[in-house]
Structure formats: structure tokens, C-alpha cells
Design an enzyme around this catalytic site. Structure first.
Site, PDB file in Angstrom:
ATOM      1  N   ASP A  25       0.809  -1.224   0.000  1.00 23.38           N
ATOM      2  CA  ASP A  25       0.000   0.000   0.000  1.00 23.38           C
ATOM      3  C   ASP A  25       0.840   1.271   0.000  1.00 23.38           C
ATOM      4  O   ASP A  25       0.448   2.292   0.567  1.00 23.38           O
ATOM      5  CB  ASP A  25      -0.970   0.022   1.210  1.00 23.38           C
ATOM      6  CG  ASP A  25      -1.884  -1.182   1.208  1.00 23.38           C
ATOM      7  OD1 ASP A  25      -2.214  -1.674   0.109  1.00 23.38           O
ATOM      8  OD2 ASP A  25      -2.258  -1.642   2.300  1.00 23.38           O
ATOM      9  N   LYS A  28       1.833   2.109  -5.163  1.00 16.62           N
ATOM     10  CA  LYS A  28       2.383   1.557  -6.418  1.00 16.62           C
ATOM     11  C   LYS A  28       1.439   1.814  -7.593  1.00 16.62           C
ATOM     12  O   LYS A  28       1.859   2.141  -8.693  1.00 16.62           O
ATOM     13  CB  LYS A  28       2.609   0.036  -6.268  1.00 16.62           C
ATOM     14  CG  LYS A  28       3.578  -0.325  -5.166  1.00 16.62           C
ATOM     15  CD  LYS A  28       3.647  -1.817  -4.935  1.00 16.62           C
ATOM     16  CE  LYS A  28       2.403  -2.439  -4.352  1.00 16.62           C
ATOM     17  NZ  LYS A  28       2.089  -2.051  -2.974  1.00 16.62           N
ATOM     18  N   GLY A  52      -4.575  -4.335  -3.703  1.00 17.95           N
ATOM     19  CA  GLY A  52      -5.574  -3.309  -4.006  1.00 17.95           C
ATOM     20  C   GLY A  52      -4.802  -2.075  -4.416  1.00 17.95           C
ATOM     21  O   GLY A  52      -4.120  -1.481  -3.594  1.00 17.95           O
ATOM     22  N   HIS A  53      -4.838  -1.747  -5.689  1.00 17.33           N
ATOM     23  CA  HIS A  53      -4.053  -0.621  -6.201  1.00 17.33           C
ATOM     24  C   HIS A  53      -4.990   0.513  -6.590  1.00 17.33           C
ATOM     25  O   HIS A  53      -5.799   0.376  -7.512  1.00 17.33           O
ATOM     26  CB  HIS A  53      -3.196  -1.073  -7.397  1.00 17.33           C
ATOM     27  CG  HIS A  53      -2.141  -2.062  -6.992  1.00 17.33           C
ATOM     28  ND1 HIS A  53      -1.215  -2.574  -7.866  1.00 17.33           N
ATOM     29  CD2 HIS A  53      -1.856  -2.617  -5.793  1.00 17.33           C
ATOM     30  CE1 HIS A  53      -0.414  -3.395  -7.206  1.00 17.33           C
ATOM     31  NE2 HIS A  53      -0.795  -3.449  -5.951  1.00 17.33           N
ATOM     32  N   GLN A 235       1.972  -6.092  -3.209  1.00 20.33           N
ATOM     33  CA  GLN A 235       2.437  -6.242  -1.822  1.00 20.33           C
ATOM     34  C   GLN A 235       3.710  -5.404  -1.607  1.00 20.33           C
ATOM     35  O   GLN A 235       3.958  -4.482  -2.365  1.00 20.33           O
ATOM     36  CB  GLN A 235       2.692  -7.723  -1.458  1.00 20.33           C
ATOM     37  CG  GLN A 235       1.442  -8.554  -1.342  1.00 20.33           C
ATOM     38  CD  GLN A 235       0.854  -8.986  -2.676  1.00 20.33           C
ATOM     39  OE1 GLN A 235       1.543  -9.579  -3.482  1.00 20.33           O
ATOM     40  NE2 GLN A 235      -0.403  -8.720  -2.902  1.00 20.33           N
TER      41      GLN A 235
HETATM   42  P1  GDP Z   1      -0.748   0.288  -3.566  1.00 22.47           P
HETATM   43  O1  GDP Z   1      -1.334  -0.988  -3.102  1.00 22.47           O
HETATM   44  O2  GDP Z   1       0.728   0.368  -3.333  1.00 22.47           O
HETATM   45  O3  GDP Z   1      -1.106   0.628  -4.978  1.00 22.47           O
HETATM   46  O4  GDP Z   1      -1.380   1.428  -2.642  1.00 22.47           O
HETATM   47  P2  GDP Z   1      -2.952   1.575  -2.230  1.00 22.47           P
HETATM   48  O5  GDP Z   1      -3.687   2.069  -3.390  1.00 22.47           O
HETATM   49  O6  GDP Z   1      -3.437   0.345  -1.561  1.00 22.47           O
HETATM   50  O7  GDP Z   1      -2.845   2.645  -1.091  1.00 22.47           O
HETATM   51  C1  GDP Z   1      -2.253   3.864  -1.307  1.00 22.47           C
HETATM   52  C2  GDP Z   1      -3.292   4.945  -1.024  1.00 22.47           C
HETATM   53  O8  GDP Z   1      -2.631   6.185  -1.033  1.00 22.47           O
HETATM   54  C3  GDP Z   1      -4.366   5.065  -2.082  1.00 22.47           C
HETATM   55  O9  GDP Z   1      -5.560   5.493  -1.480  1.00 22.47           O
HETATM   56  C4  GDP Z   1      -3.815   6.136  -3.013  1.00 22.47           C
HETATM   57  O10 GDP Z   1      -4.837   6.814  -3.731  1.00 22.47           O
HETATM   58  C5  GDP Z   1      -3.174   7.036  -2.025  1.00 22.47           C
HETATM   59  N1  GDP Z   1      -2.033   7.822  -2.495  1.00 22.47           N
HETATM   60  C6  GDP Z   1      -1.029   7.487  -3.334  1.00 22.47           C
HETATM   61  N2  GDP Z   1      -0.113   8.457  -3.394  1.00 22.47           N
HETATM   62  C7  GDP Z   1      -0.555   9.430  -2.565  1.00 22.47           C
HETATM   63  C8  GDP Z   1      -0.034  10.688  -2.154  1.00 22.47           C
HETATM   64  O11 GDP Z   1       1.038  11.105  -2.558  1.00 22.47           O
HETATM   65  N3  GDP Z   1      -0.768  11.406  -1.258  1.00 22.47           N
HETATM   66  C9  GDP Z   1      -1.962  10.973  -0.758  1.00 22.47           C
HETATM   67  N4  GDP Z   1      -2.597  11.745   0.109  1.00 22.47           N
HETATM   68  N5  GDP Z   1      -2.471   9.782  -1.113  1.00 22.47           N
HETATM   69  C10 GDP Z   1      -1.772   9.031  -1.990  1.00 22.47           C
HETATM   70  P1  IMO Z   2      -0.855  -4.185  -2.267  1.00 24.36           P
HETATM   71  O1  IMO Z   2      -0.420  -4.719  -3.605  1.00 24.36           O
HETATM   72  C1  IMO Z   2      -0.885  -4.624   2.077  1.00 24.36           C
HETATM   73  C2  IMO Z   2      -0.906  -8.687   3.685  1.00 24.36           C
HETATM   74  C3  IMO Z   2      -2.169  -9.109   4.412  1.00 24.36           C
HETATM   75  C4  IMO Z   2      -1.589 -10.046   5.442  1.00 24.36           C
HETATM   76  C5  IMO Z   2      -0.454 -10.733   4.680  1.00 24.36           C
HETATM   77  C6  IMO Z   2      -0.835 -12.107   4.118  1.00 24.36           C
HETATM   78  O2  IMO Z   2      -2.162  -3.513  -2.269  1.00 24.36           O
HETATM   79  O3  IMO Z   2       0.243  -3.398  -1.627  1.00 24.36           O
HETATM   80  P2  IMO Z   2      -2.377 -12.813   2.059  1.00 24.36           P
HETATM   81  O4  IMO Z   2      -3.820 -12.583   1.796  1.00 24.36           O
HETATM   82  O5  IMO Z   2      -1.460 -12.257   1.011  1.00 24.36           O
HETATM   83  O6  IMO Z   2      -2.049 -14.239   2.363  1.00 24.36           O
HETATM   84  O7  IMO Z   2      -2.085 -12.012   3.430  1.00 24.36           O
HETATM   85  O8  IMO Z   2      -0.130  -9.869   3.596  1.00 24.36           O
HETATM   86  N1  IMO Z   2      -1.105  -8.176   2.300  1.00 24.36           N
HETATM   87  C7  IMO Z   2      -1.058  -6.892   1.966  1.00 24.36           C
HETATM   88  N2  IMO Z   2      -0.900  -5.788   2.726  1.00 24.36           N
HETATM   89  N3  IMO Z   2      -0.977  -4.510   0.723  1.00 24.36           N
HETATM   90  C8  IMO Z   2      -1.107  -5.594  -0.048  1.00 24.36           C
HETATM   91  O9  IMO Z   2      -1.097  -5.526  -1.393  1.00 24.36           O
HETATM   92  C9  IMO Z   2      -1.192  -6.853   0.573  1.00 24.36           C
HETATM   93  N4  IMO Z   2      -1.337  -8.115   0.104  1.00 24.36           N
HETATM   94  C10 IMO Z   2      -1.271  -8.903   1.173  1.00 24.36           C
HETATM   95  O10 IMO Z   2      -2.805  -8.007   4.995  1.00 24.36           O
HETATM   96  O11 IMO Z   2      -0.993  -9.302   6.482  1.00 24.36           O
HETATM   97 MG    MG Z   3      -2.857  -1.655  -1.802  1.00 26.16          MG
END
Ligand code: GDP
Ligand code: IMO
Ligand code: MG
Length: 439
Positions: A25, A28, A52-53, A235
């Protein structure tokens, strides 16, 4: 000319891996959506719909789980690489949702070598978590662990197997028998019906058939045409089964090395390895996190940053930037450059802390321990730095960031020994400061 006379990396088109540097998270999806404008191909290489991206662009806001974040550009081929595990129902809904919102998915392709998440994998993920009781890993319960376990145990079913219904039945029958024994005898749960699972997955196969390919050929052709390629990590490094906080990890490798294995690109193809670091720390699920802030500041970061999981909605654990973990991450991925995201979330804090070492049983250490019991005993050693207390979300030039924000970025760069070429200051694609373009 002798081979050593020139730097091969400058002669060839970029192949850049975008890698989560912490516990996932990091942002990416946002970075890939932004960089994909200039890429001809984006490849997801690990995990499944546990990812979840989040992407916010002119089409709207999207939470992508399986479809690569380059899907919004018609000129960009998006590949779900061999290292990914696929829940076909989740993928079909994601494609449907994208189409409904005006996003064309005819540039999407799925490797025939991807493994399928089957209904028993999802059931077992939940049952195994229940059986762990207080020691539950906090998985996403999407069936990820059991699917990769079966892949390693040679009990997996691949997406390509759906293309021949006889072969699929031949593979499914004995495996389902075996899984039903585990479900009924070990967990006292109900068995699954062979006919139901077979019929459902045959339907998924028909629906996904236009997307399923030998994607290696497509990647090879892109390399021959010298087209820029992005690998989209899922991840984060500290969830890697080898290097993460085992057993509180996921089940495929989110590292740059995993990017090669999960796509079919040989290691020498990578020209850039971009580590995506959040400006502070977060983690969802169980397992040690030395800089976690359980009280007021952690809650403030969570609320200001809306730190709730994009896949499960769970609150993310938040804390200060962990320089020890970050340096370890740079080392095992050999990042050539970094993106620092969510700098804006720190805008209101008068003081910030950066962890530069750990106190472990009275000694100071600067390495990331392999043992989680050691990591759980680690107390962070902090360096305090001034905050900037100025909104940064509208800034697009690095020089216009307040001096304290630049000092903060410079300190992180020093700690990770890697230049930050991208600074992200908001969710939207354009809320980005690019100091040095990748392509
Ligand atoms: P990922 O799994 O690495 O793609 O990240 P996620 O989407 O799960 O979580 C990142 C969160 O941060 C999302 O809600 C993005 O929209 C948000 N985000 C990404 N870059 C920024 C930033 O520079 N500032 C803020 N406030 N939010 C951001
Ligand atoms: P993105 O791509 C954050 C975490 C789960 C749990 C551990 C194992 O959005 O960054 P799993 O279901 O993979 O067997 O769970 O890994 N986890 C993540 N945490 N971002 C993710 O993906 C994750 N994918 C798995 O919360 O702790
Ligand atoms: Mg994510």
C-alpha cells in the site's frame, strides 16, 4: 568494441520494476498509472486479488486488484504475468466494472501459466486463519496462501488448463477429492461438488478465453521492438516469504527478483528498479512493526491519510518512517531510484520522527533482524526533524517544496542510499513532482 567499453543499460530501452518497499500500500498503483503513459507494456508479476491498487485519473477513482494499472492507456498492453494467482470471478467482475466505466480492456492479456484460485483455496484460507486463533496472520482470506502452496506442491490448476475441458476435468477430479478429504476430515466442513466447481470454472474459462495467451511471446516481441516496459509490483518487500517478517508474510515474492520470475523477464533485462516508499510506515494484518504508533499520532496519520485497506477495508497500522527496514529493502532489491509517496499526509505535523536504528536487548543495531521475536523486542531509535506545516498537494516543482520538506526527503534519501526521483503529494495522477523522468 569490447563489451566493457560501453554501459549496456544506456543503449537499451528501459525495463523498470516498480516495487513496494515496505509492507504494501505504498502507492504503487498511482505511480504505475502515472508512468504507464510512456510505457508500451505493464506486467503484474506477483500476488492476486489480495492486492488493491488505487488509481485516480481522468476516468475516475479505481481500486484495481488484478488488472495492471496501465489499463487506462489504449497504447499500453497489460499483462497478468505467470507469477500471479487468479480468482477468475474477481477478474471477470473487475473487467466488467472497467468496461462499464468506459475503460477498454482489449489490451489485457493473462498468462496461460497463471495459477487459479479455486473455491477450496478460499475456504481453506479462512479455516486455516480460524485454526490459528490468536496467532492468525491476518490474511486477506482471498485464498492466496493455499493457492501458492498448491503450486509448489504440484497440485495447482493453471488458467491455461481451462482451455481444454477434458484436461481440466482430469486435473480437477483427483485434486478436488483430496481437498474434500481435508475439508471434511480435518476441518469438519462440507465438501465441494465436483460438478458445480467444474461447471463454474468452465464458464469462467469461456469468458476469459479471449484474454489468455502465451504472454512470454508478447514480452519477447516487445523487447525486440525495444519498447519501454513496466513491471508492477504487488504487496511490499517486508511481506516477502524469505525476507519479510515470516510467518507474517504473503506467499509470493514482491521483490524485484520476484518480478523476473513472475513475468519471464531475465534479470539482466531490468534497467531501473524503482522502490516505492511511503513517507511514513503502515501495515495491515498481523506481525511486528517496530515504529507502529498505537496512540494519538498513529490515529492522526490514519485519519489524515485515510489509511484503510483498499481490499479489505481494515484500518492500517501507522507509524514513523522506519529507516532500518527501508535500508534493508533497498539492499535486497538493489533499488536504483525511489518514489516517496504521501508526503502531503505529513503536512500538518510540527515535528516528525525517523527511525535510524533499533535498541535490542540493550544493544544498538542497524540491521533488520530475521527473527520476529527479536523484531518484536526492537525499540526504535528516533531522530527528530522539524515539520513544514504548509500544504504541499498543489506543488509540482521540487524547489517549491518548503525547506523542511526537502530536508525530510534528503534525509530519507541518505538513509536508503538511493535518489528519490519521484515525490507524490496527492492521490491524483498529476499530484506528482518528477525530479528525474524514468523514461
Ligand atoms: P498500492 O497498493 O501500493 O497501490 O497502494 P494503495 O492504493 O493500496 O494505497 C495507497 C493509497 O494512497 C491510495 O488510497 C492512493 O490513492 C493514495 N495515495 C497514493 N499516493 C498518494 C499521495 O502522494 N498522497 C496521498 N494523500 N495519497 C496518496
Ligand atoms: P498491495 O499490492 C498490504 C498482507 C495481508 C496479510 C499478509 C498475508 O495492495 O500493496 P495474504 O492474503 O497475502 O495471504 O495475506 O499480507 N497483504 C497486503 N498488505 N498490501 C497488499 O497488497 C497486501 N497483500 C497482502 O494483509 O498481512
Ligand atoms: Mg494496496
Amino acid at each position: 568494441m569490447a563489451l566493457g567499453d560501453f554501459d549496456l543499460r544506456e543503449e537499451i530501452m528501459p525495463v523498470a520494476a516498480v516495487i513496494g518497499a515496505q509492507w504494501g500500500d505504498e502507492g504503487k498503483g498511482k505511480i504505475v498509472d502515472m508512468l504507464a503513459e510512456k510505457a508500451k507494456m505493464v506486467i503484474r508479476f506477483s500476488g492476486g486479488d489480495n492486492a488493491g491498487h488505487t488509481v485516480v485519473n481522468p476516468y475516475g477513482q479505481f481500486g484495481l486488484h488484478l488488472v495492471p494499472s496501465g489499463i487506462f492507456y489504449p497504447q499500453t498492453t497489460c499483462i497478468i504475468g505467470n507469477g500471479v494467482v487468479i480468482n477468475p470471478e474477481a477478474l471477470i467482475s473487475e473487467i466488467y466494472m472497467l468496461n462499464k466505466r468506459g475503460v477498454d480492456t482489449s489490451t489485457l492479456f493473462i498468462s496461460d501459466r497463471t495459477h487459479l484460485i479455486m473455491p477450496y483455496h478460499i475456504l481453506l484460507d479462512g479455516l486455516e486463519e480460524e485454526a490459528r486463533g490468536g496467532k492468525a496472520l491476518g490474511t486477506t482470506r482471498k485464498g492466496i496462501g493455499p493457492t501458492y502452496a498448491d503450486k509448489a506442491a504440484r497440485l495447482g490448476i493453471r488458467t491455461g488448463d481451462l482451455m481444454d475441458k477434458e484436461i481440466f476435468m482430469e486435473r480437477l477430479r483427483p485434486i478436488l477429492n483430496h481437498k474434500n478429504l481435508i475439508l471434511t476430515k480435518v476441518y469438519k466442513a462440507s465438501p465441494l461438488s465436483l460438478d458445480d466447481v467444474y461447471a463454474r470454472y468452465c464458464q469462467y474459462g469461456e469468458r476469459l478465453a479471449p484474454y489468455i495467451r502465451d504472454t512470454l511471446t508478447m514480452i519477447e516481441e516487445a523487447l525486440i521492438r525495444e519498447e519501454p516496459i513496466l513491471l508492477e509490483g504487488a504487496q511490499g518487500t517486508l511481506l516477502d516469504p524469505d525476507f519479510g517478517t515470516y510467518p507474517y508474510v504473503t506467499s509470493s515474492s514482491p521483490l524485484a527478483g520476484g518480478g523476473c520470475l513472475g513475468s519471464g523477464l531475465g534479470p539482466s533485462r531490468l534497467t531501473h528498479i524503482l522502490g516505492v516508499f511511503k513517507a511514513y510506515g503502515s501495515r495491515v494484518g498481523s506481525g511486528p512493526m517496530p515504529t507502529e504508533l498505537k496512540e494519538e499520532i498513529g490515529n492522526s496519520i490514519r485519519e489524515i491519510g485515510h489509511e484503510y485497506g483498499s481490499t479489505t477495508g481494515r484500518p492500517r497500522r501507522c507509524g514513523w518512517f522506519d529507516g532500518v527496514a527501508a535500508r534493508f529493502s533497498t539492499s535486497i532489491n538493489s533499488f536504483t531510484t525511489a518514489a516517496i509517496t504521501r508526503l502531503d499526509v505529513l503536512d500538518t505535523f510540527p515535528q516528525l520522527k525517523i527511525c535510524t536504528g533499533y535498541k535490542l536487548d540493550g544493544a544498538t543495531i542497524t540491521h533488520f533482524p530475521a527473527s520476529i521475536s527479536s523484531l518484536e523486542r526492537c525499540q526504535p531509535i528516533y531522530e527528530e526533524v522539524p515539520g513544514w506545516q504548509v500544504p504541499t498537494s498543489d506543488i509540482r516543482q521540487y524547489e517549491q517544496l518548503p525547506a523542511e520538506a526537502r530536508q525530510y526527503v534528503a534525509r530519507l534519501e541518505e538513509i536508503i542510499s538511493c535518489p528519490a526521483s519521484i515525490i507524490s503529494v496527492g492521490m491524483r495522477r498529476e499530484q506528482t513532482i518528477i525530479r528525474k523522468p524514468l523514461f
